[in-house]
Design an enzyme around this catalytic site. Structure first.
Site, PDB file in Angstrom:
ATOM      1  N   HIS A 171       0.817  -1.209   0.000  1.00 35.52           N
ATOM      2  CA  HIS A 171       0.000   0.000   0.000  1.00 35.52           C
ATOM      3  C   HIS A 171       0.859   1.270   0.000  1.00 35.52           C
ATOM      4  O   HIS A 171       0.472   2.293   0.557  1.00 35.52           O
ATOM      5  CB  HIS A 171      -1.002  -0.012   1.162  1.00 35.52           C
ATOM      6  CG  HIS A 171      -2.100  -1.019   0.952  1.00 35.52           C
ATOM      7  ND1 HIS A 171      -3.175  -0.767   0.148  1.00 35.52           N
ATOM      8  CD2 HIS A 171      -2.245  -2.291   1.405  1.00 35.52           C
ATOM      9  CE1 HIS A 171      -3.966  -1.842   0.129  1.00 35.52           C
ATOM     10  NE2 HIS A 171      -3.418  -2.787   0.880  1.00 35.52           N
ATOM     11  N   ASP A 176       2.584   1.952  -3.145  1.00 32.90           N
ATOM     12  CA  ASP A 176       2.790   2.360  -4.556  1.00 32.90           C
ATOM     13  C   ASP A 176       1.950   3.582  -4.926  1.00 32.90           C
ATOM     14  O   ASP A 176       2.444   4.507  -5.566  1.00 32.90           O
ATOM     15  CB  ASP A 176       2.617   1.195  -5.544  1.00 32.90           C
ATOM     16  CG  ASP A 176       1.243   0.546  -5.590  1.00 32.90           C
ATOM     17  OD1 ASP A 176       0.401   0.853  -4.727  1.00 32.90           O
ATOM     18  OD2 ASP A 176       1.015  -0.276  -6.507  1.00 32.90           O
ATOM     19  N   GLY A 191      -7.808 -14.106  -7.292  1.00 34.32           N
ATOM     20  CA  GLY A 191      -8.166 -13.540  -5.989  1.00 34.32           C
ATOM     21  C   GLY A 191      -7.175 -13.875  -4.882  1.00 34.32           C
ATOM     22  O   GLY A 191      -7.483 -13.745  -3.711  1.00 34.32           O
ATOM     23  N   SER A 241      -1.793 -11.005  -8.220  1.00 39.01           N
ATOM     24  CA  SER A 241      -1.930 -10.219  -9.453  1.00 39.01           C
ATOM     25  C   SER A 241      -2.350 -11.028 -10.668  1.00 39.01           C
ATOM     26  O   SER A 241      -1.761 -10.892 -11.753  1.00 39.01           O
ATOM     27  CB  SER A 241      -0.629  -9.489  -9.776  1.00 39.01           C
ATOM     28  OG  SER A 241      -0.402  -8.532  -8.822  1.00 39.01           O
ATOM     29  N   SER A 242      -3.369 -11.844 -10.498  1.00 37.84           N
ATOM     30  CA  SER A 242      -3.892 -12.573 -11.665  1.00 37.84           C
ATOM     31  C   SER A 242      -4.440 -11.574 -12.679  1.00 37.84           C
ATOM     32  O   SER A 242      -4.324 -11.781 -13.890  1.00 37.84           O
ATOM     33  CB  SER A 242      -4.974 -13.563 -11.246  1.00 37.84           C
ATOM     34  OG  SER A 242      -5.981 -12.913 -10.514  1.00 37.84           O
ATOM     35  N   ASP A 268       1.833  -3.889  -9.770  1.00 34.47           N
ATOM     36  CA  ASP A 268       1.562  -5.222 -10.320  1.00 34.47           C
ATOM     37  C   ASP A 268       1.874  -5.286 -11.808  1.00 34.47           C
ATOM     38  O   ASP A 268       2.545  -6.209 -12.284  1.00 34.47           O
ATOM     39  CB  ASP A 268       0.092  -5.597 -10.091  1.00 34.47           C
ATOM     40  CG  ASP A 268      -0.299  -5.478  -8.631  1.00 34.47           C
ATOM     41  OD1 ASP A 268       0.612  -5.383  -7.788  1.00 34.47           O
ATOM     42  OD2 ASP A 268      -1.508  -5.464  -8.342  1.00 34.47           O
ATOM     43  N   TYR A 315     -10.092  -0.781  -0.488  1.00 34.75           N
ATOM     44  CA  TYR A 315      -8.869  -0.340  -1.172  1.00 34.75           C
ATOM     45  C   TYR A 315      -9.004   1.137  -1.549  1.00 34.75           C
ATOM     46  O   TYR A 315      -8.127   1.958  -1.244  1.00 34.75           O
ATOM     47  CB  TYR A 315      -8.637  -1.196  -2.421  1.00 34.75           C
ATOM     48  CG  TYR A 315      -7.329  -0.904  -3.120  1.00 34.75           C
ATOM     49  CD1 TYR A 315      -6.175  -1.604  -2.808  1.00 34.75           C
ATOM     50  CD2 TYR A 315      -7.246   0.090  -4.098  1.00 34.75           C
ATOM     51  CE1 TYR A 315      -4.973  -1.336  -3.446  1.00 34.75           C
ATOM     52  CE2 TYR A 315      -6.054   0.375  -4.736  1.00 34.75           C
ATOM     53  CZ  TYR A 315      -4.918  -0.351  -4.414  1.00 34.75           C
ATOM     54  OH  TYR A 315      -3.734  -0.063  -5.044  1.00 34.75           O
TER      55      TYR A 315
HETATM   56  C1  GLA Z   1      -2.944  -4.273  -5.183  1.00 33.10           C
HETATM   57  C2  GLA Z   1      -2.738  -3.128  -6.176  1.00 33.10           C
HETATM   58  C3  GLA Z   1      -1.299  -2.613  -6.102  1.00 33.10           C
HETATM   59  C4  GLA Z   1      -0.897  -2.290  -4.667  1.00 33.10           C
HETATM   60  C5  GLA Z   1      -1.240  -3.454  -3.728  1.00 33.10           C
HETATM   61  C6  GLA Z   1      -1.018  -3.103  -2.273  1.00 33.10           C
HETATM   62  O1  GLA Z   1      -2.168  -5.375  -5.565  1.00 33.10           O
HETATM   63  O2  GLA Z   1      -3.012  -3.559  -7.484  1.00 33.10           O
HETATM   64  O3  GLA Z   1      -1.155  -1.491  -6.933  1.00 33.10           O
HETATM   65  O4  GLA Z   1      -1.473  -1.094  -4.238  1.00 33.10           O
HETATM   66  O5  GLA Z   1      -2.587  -3.870  -3.877  1.00 33.10           O
HETATM   67  O6  GLA Z   1       0.334  -2.915  -2.014  1.00 33.10           O
END
Ligand code: GLA
Length: 387
Positions: A38, A40, A125, A129-130, A175, A225
């Site tokens: 959290h 980026d 999920g 990062s799928s 990601d 988020y």
């Molecule tokens: C998700 C978002 C990223 C990042 C993370 C938390 O993966 O896609 O950009 O913010 O959450 O670090």
């Protein structure tokens, strides 16, 4: 399953669906974030690596205006017309593809109709990062189909925009960036402001990165988020800086009375996490694993207490990891990704992997009644054209 056999199977399925071999096969990896969560979207630092789990797409032009996508994972087929304005549609996974096609069209790059079969070994999920893997694989296929190669950062931003506009998640850049620019055997220390990276070698064979999937995903993930993002912006404004990246722990302490307690805690997480992330990169380079482990646990505590994005299943994994202890080869553990379920990431001694996997598996099921999925990965390379 190896990437080669995945590619072969996807190509076979393409031939069965469309009656000829695919012209292109592309792959894009998922990622795990070692530390820097959290941060980026606060213009801060992250330390992810790509994993040996991929989205593979076999595709070809089809001389029409239609895009036909077949998903191996869901068994569904999606179609849309590239000449009509692109909008969100069903099935929901097709939105990542629609969003990337729209991004190419806005360049403007003309995208012809095409057929594609999509397969993936990135758990859906799972916080690995799928969705970024699908966006980046799509962009890589479109580069091949159109002959228009994008600059890597431009490509990452295009994919991020697809996620914002077609999936409704205001994600940061980590990601997509990692799925494109990752290097084999390296984690990347990414400065999300300058978008420059320092590769951090992770070649020590005695160290293994384990993914522990809680196999839960709590519904509030996406809404929370967006809320975290705006709370960070509120805290940054109170401190009169553009982003929390620009604030120090000292400035935050001095500005405490200017913000709500909740904004203060969110900011405390981000500011301390930025420090931990840079420190962890140096510690990995120095093979100072005890420090890496300490920083990972501190990151988890901060995400649980100050940022409030953990959940009881992730906390259970981290508690079990602490109990196994570094004396028994478990160096550090923390939740990874956006939170509210998905995976924890753990750094362990390679020789202890079988024992730790067994202990974690048993203890997690005993505590939660849920079966975890545990697997390891070496740091993988970013997206590529296989054929
Ligand atoms: C998700 C978002 C990223 C990042 C993370 C938390 O993966 O896609 O950009 O913010 O959450 O670090």
């Amino acid at each position: 399953m190896s990437l080669e056999s995945m590619a072969e199977r996807t190509a076979e399925l393409f031939a069965r669906c469309f009656g000829h071999a695919p012209r292109w096969i592309v792959a894009a990896p998922g990622r795990v974030n070692v530390i820097g969560e959290h941060t980026d979207y606060n213009d801060g630092f992250v330390l992810p690596m790509a994993i040996e789990r991929y989205t593979v797409i076999a595709g070809d032009r089809n001389d029409s205006r239609e895009v036909t996508l077949h998903s191996v994972t869901t068994g569904e087929t999606a179609t849309f017309n590239v000449r009509e304005p692109l909008t969100r549609g069903e099935p929901s996974w097709s939105n990542y593809v629609r969003g990337v096609v729209a991004g190419f069209q806005q360049r403007p790059i003309k995208v012809p109709g095409f057929d594609a079969v999509i397969a993936s070994t990135v758990p859906f999920g799972g916080g690995l990062s799928s969705s970024a893997a699908l966006e980046v694989a799509t962009a890589t296929l479109l580069e091949a189909i159109t002959g228009e190669k994008l600059e890597p950062i431009e490509k990452a931003l295009l994919c991020q925009k697809a996620e914002h506009e077609f999936a409704g998640v205001p994600c940061g850049i980590m990601d997509q960036f990692t799925s494109i620019l990752a290097r084999e055997n390296h984690a990347l220390l990414l400065d999300c402001r300058s978008r420059t990276t320092i590769p951090v070698a992770m070649t020590d064979p005695s160290i293994t990165v384990l993914m522990i999937n809680t196999n839960v995903r709590h519904k509030l993930a996406d809404g929370e988020y967006a809320k975290r993002r705006s709370q960070c912006q509120t805290a940054a404004s109170a401190l009169k800086v553009p982003f929390l990246r620009d604030a120090s722990a000292k400035a935050l302490k001095a500005g405490r009375s200017k913000m709500e307690p909740i904004a203060f805690r969110r900011a405390r997480h981000v500011i301390s996490e930025n420090e931990r992330t840079r420190e962890a990169a140096w510690a990995i380079q120095a093979a100072d694993w005890a420090t890496v482990g300490r920083l990972m646990y501190a990151s988890h505590d901060s995400l649980r207490d100050d940022y409030e994005v953990s959940c009881k299943e992730l906390d259970a994994v981290v508690e079990i990891a602490r109990a196994i202890s570094k004396e028994n080869g478990l160096i550090g553990c923390r939740m990874t990704g956006a939170g509210f379920g998905g995976c924890a990431v753990s750094v362990v001694r390679t020789e202890a992997v079988p024992r730790i996997t067994h202990q974690m598996d048993e203890a997690y099921e005993r505590k939660t009644g849920i079966q975890a999925t545990i697997f390891s990965s070496r740091p993988a390379a970013g997206a590529r054209v296989l054929k």
